[in-house]
Motif scaffolding. Structure first.
Motif, PDB file in Angstrom:
ATOM      1  N   ARG A 101      -1.513   8.484   2.617  1.00 43.92           N
ATOM      2  CA  ARG A 101      -0.401   9.402   2.879  1.00 43.92           C
ATOM      3  C   ARG A 101       0.591   9.384   1.720  1.00 43.92           C
ATOM      4  O   ARG A 101       1.171  10.417   1.357  1.00 43.92           O
ATOM      5  N   ALA A 102       0.790   8.202   1.141  1.00 43.33           N
ATOM      6  CA  ALA A 102       1.725   8.078   0.025  1.00 43.33           C
ATOM      7  C   ALA A 102       1.252   8.854  -1.202  1.00 43.33           C
ATOM      8  O   ALA A 102       2.074   9.295  -2.010  1.00 43.33           O
ATOM      9  N   VAL A 103      -0.077   9.016  -1.360  1.00 42.10           N
ATOM     10  CA  VAL A 103      -0.604   9.813  -2.475  1.00 42.10           C
ATOM     11  C   VAL A 103      -0.078  11.245  -2.390  1.00 42.10           C
ATOM     12  O   VAL A 103       0.307  11.852  -3.396  1.00 42.10           O
ATOM     13  N   GLY A 104      -0.055  11.798  -1.177  1.00 39.13           N
ATOM     14  CA  GLY A 104       0.486  13.143  -1.006  1.00 39.13           C
ATOM     15  C   GLY A 104       1.953  13.214  -1.398  1.00 39.13           C
ATOM     16  O   GLY A 104       2.392  14.180  -2.041  1.00 39.13           O
ATOM     17  N   ASN A 105       2.722  12.186  -1.046  1.00 32.86           N
ATOM     18  CA  ASN A 105       4.146  12.168  -1.393  1.00 32.86           C
ATOM     19  C   ASN A 105       4.371  12.046  -2.897  1.00 32.86           C
ATOM     20  O   ASN A 105       5.391  12.519  -3.409  1.00 32.86           O
ATOM     21  N   VAL A 106       3.436  11.405  -3.597  1.00 32.59           N
ATOM     22  CA  VAL A 106       3.558  11.278  -5.053  1.00 32.59           C
ATOM     23  C   VAL A 106       3.630  12.659  -5.701  1.00 32.59           C
ATOM     24  O   VAL A 106       4.370  12.871  -6.678  1.00 32.59           O
ATOM     25  N   PHE A 153       0.831  -1.211   0.000  1.00 26.46           N
ATOM     26  CA  PHE A 153       0.000   0.000   0.000  1.00 26.46           C
ATOM     27  C   PHE A 153       0.863   1.258   0.000  1.00 26.46           C
ATOM     28  O   PHE A 153       0.509   2.268  -0.614  1.00 26.46           O
ATOM     29  N   ALA A 154       2.012   1.204   0.701  1.00 23.25           N
ATOM     30  CA  ALA A 154       2.891   2.368   0.762  1.00 23.25           C
ATOM     31  C   ALA A 154       3.585   2.625  -0.576  1.00 23.25           C
ATOM     32  O   ALA A 154       3.870   3.770  -0.920  1.00 23.25           O
ATOM     33  N   PHE A 155       3.852   1.561  -1.359  1.00 19.30           N
ATOM     34  CA  PHE A 155       4.545   1.709  -2.639  1.00 19.30           C
ATOM     35  C   PHE A 155       3.593   1.948  -3.806  1.00 19.30           C
ATOM     36  O   PHE A 155       3.958   2.588  -4.793  1.00 19.30           O
ATOM     37  N   LEU A 156       2.373   1.430  -3.701  1.00 20.36           N
ATOM     38  CA  LEU A 156       1.461   1.392  -4.841  1.00 20.36           C
ATOM     39  C   LEU A 156       1.125   2.767  -5.424  1.00 20.36           C
ATOM     40  O   LEU A 156       1.113   2.929  -6.653  1.00 20.36           O
ATOM     41  N   PRO A 157       0.842   3.800  -4.606  1.00 28.52           N
ATOM     42  CA  PRO A 157       0.471   5.101  -5.196  1.00 28.52           C
ATOM     43  C   PRO A 157       1.539   5.671  -6.121  1.00 28.52           C
ATOM     44  O   PRO A 157       1.210   6.206  -7.184  1.00 28.52           O
ATOM     45  N   GLN A 158       2.813   5.574  -5.744  1.00 28.30           N
ATOM     46  CA  GLN A 158       3.870   6.099  -6.604  1.00 28.30           C
ATOM     47  C   GLN A 158       3.932   5.328  -7.914  1.00 28.30           C
ATOM     48  O   GLN A 158       4.112   5.907  -8.990  1.00 28.30           O
ATOM     49  N   LEU A 159       3.761   4.027  -7.832  1.00 27.49           N
ATOM     50  CA  LEU A 159       3.830   3.189  -9.020  1.00 27.49           C
ATOM     51  C   LEU A 159       2.694   3.505  -9.988  1.00 27.49           C
ATOM     52  O   LEU A 159       2.904   3.605 -11.208  1.00 27.49           O
ATOM     53  N   VAL A 160       1.496   3.703  -9.460  1.00 26.62           N
ATOM     54  CA  VAL A 160       0.315   3.888 -10.311  1.00 26.62           C
ATOM     55  C   VAL A 160       0.125   5.352 -10.709  1.00 26.62           C
ATOM     56  O   VAL A 160      -0.166   5.666 -11.867  1.00 26.62           O
ATOM     57  N   LEU A 161       0.285   6.255  -9.755  1.00 25.35           N
ATOM     58  CA  LEU A 161      -0.071   7.662  -9.980  1.00 25.35           C
ATOM     59  C   LEU A 161       1.097   8.533 -10.414  1.00 25.35           C
ATOM     60  O   LEU A 161       0.877   9.653 -10.883  1.00 25.35           O
ATOM     61  N   GLY A 162       2.325   8.063 -10.249  1.00 32.49           N
ATOM     62  CA  GLY A 162       3.495   8.888 -10.510  1.00 32.49           C
ATOM     63  C   GLY A 162       3.500   9.591 -11.859  1.00 32.49           C
ATOM     64  O   GLY A 162       3.660  10.819 -11.925  1.00 32.49           O
TER      65      GLY A 162
END
Length: 414
Positions: free
Chosen positions: A116-121, A56-65
């Motif tokens: 939270r990871a979405v914000g970091n993306v 879950f922590a890695f997925l947003p960067q992979l998908v939304l980056g």
């Protein structure tokens, strides 16, 4: 002369104002991240649940980056940075209420880590793309060295602070430290004027076309493409090591949690010392030799870790090699980021950083699929050895393709 000195002081003041605020935010985020992971681990004792949390922590960067990069380049970067910081803080505030009124389900921690990871993306590429708008080109290595030094300190201090807070405070109060950090960071960014790049758009292009421009910008620079491709392929083997450090300490050397903390401390100290060195002697015209030196150090350190005997006396050699790994990672990362900031068009920079972030995130799950079964059956030390061999071979190939070209380019401009 006085005008030049004032300009120099201005960029340093503006950059350090933002970097200082971000460091405070990173300390709070690291403390919250540690506390949430530790709560989940202590409550469930489930490797599967921990793996799901990692995904879950890695997925947003992979998908939304790749999508986030387009918006970073379209929108005002100062607004994106502040909005992303406040978003992460508000997520922590909302989740704090769940702990205030009871224990939330375990899966909710995974969801919060993902949100939270979405914000970091959005936050990471916006910050990286904003730096060259503030810092003179010849000072980018120095500025990134300062930034990495402060970030390394935050990652070192954050878990320690999180562990101390976890023993004396309820989790809902710890979560509020993320909001406090976000407010401080946002206030510091608000104080600085961040120029937006000129956007040379004759007509409105399609969203997907803008996404591909990040990849095109990398492919157009042959040296950058070779180094990036070699590094990403190497990260498939190197990235899983971050999950194997605790196993090397506990299973291979039969050491305890205190020794595991020494490994983390050594790695962070290596990063900080390397960042100090590059921050002090940061004007590097030809960055590719330093980049390859960093890759060489990473490969050599990994290889030697895999060759260490399992007797406890060799643990301190492992801790020292981890410090060398941390130093080498910054020797690679700082000049690499500076080269991107120098050479990529400012109006495409967000897309480039987001794309590289997404590709880097993909190496972890892919690498674990390969490394997991091998490490399970043959031991984690073997994977350190394998990753070292692969990194050294890729460094050699990249150097043969890139460094002669870099030397010729340096001679032609001299």
């Amino acid at each position: 002369m006085k005008k030049n000195k004032n300009q120099q002081n201005k960029w340093k003041r503006d950059f350090l104002t933002i970097a200082g605020g971000q460091t405070v935010s990173l300390i709070g985020s690291a403390a919250v991240q540690f506390s949430l992971i530790w709560w989940l681990a202590s409550e469930t004792a489930s490797p599967i649940m921990m793996s799901i949390a990692g995904v879950f922590a890695f997925l947003p960067q992979l998908v939304l980056g790749p999508f986030a990069g387009v918006w970073v380049d379209r929108l005002n970067r100062k607004t994106v940075i502040i909005a992303a910081d406040l978003f992460i803080g508000l997520v922590a505030l909302v989740f704090a209420f769940f702990f205030l009124f009871g224990n939330p389900p375990y899966w909710s921690v995974c969801v919060v880590l993902g949100i939270r990871a979405v914000g970091n993306v959005f936050h990471s590429p916006a910050i990286q793309a904003a730096v060259p708008m503030l810092v003179p080109q010849q000072e980018l290595v120095r500025a990134n060295g300062w930034s990495q030094f402060m970030q390394s300190g935050a990652f070192l201090l954050g878990p320690v602070l999180g562990a101390a807070m976890y023993t004396v405070l309820p989790l809902w109060i710890i979560l509020l430290s993320d909001l406090v950090g976000a407010l401080v960071a946002s206030a510091m960014v608000a104080l600085v004027k961040i120029p937006d790049p000129e956007r040379h758009i004759k007509e409105r292009t399609r969203f997907l076309d803008e996404m591909t421009e990040g990849a095109v910008a990398i492919c157009q620079d042959r040296k950058l493409f070779v180094v990036t491709a070699a590094t990403l392929f190497g990260m498939v083997f190197y990235a899983p090591l971050s999950t194997f450090y605790p196993l090397m300490t506990s299973d291979y050397f039969r050491a305890d949690a205190w020794h595991a903390s020494m490994v983390n401390f050594g790695y962070a100290m290596g990063m900080m010392l390397s960042a100090i060195f590059l921050g002090k002697f940061g004007t590097i015209k030809n960055k590719f030799p330093v980049i390859h030196l960093g890759l060489l150090g990473m490969g050599t350190s990994s290889l030697l870790c895999g060759l260490l005997p399992s007797e406890m006396v060799w643990f301190w050699g492992f801790a020292a090699l981890c410090a060398l790994l941390g130093a080498s990672s910054n020797l690679y990362n700082i000049p690499y980021i500076a080269y991107l900031q120098e050479t990529i068009a400012p109006d495409r920079m967000g897309r480039v950083f987001s794309l590289i972030g997404s590709l880097s995130s993909a190496t972890m799950p892919l690498g674990l699929l390969i490394a997991g079964p091998i490490a399970e059956s043959r031991g984690v030390s073997l994977w350190f050895f394998i990753s070292g061999i692969v990194l050294l071979l890729l460094t050699l190939i990249s150097a043969l393709l890139v460094l002669p070209k870099a030397d010729k380019a340096g001679k032609s401009t001299s």
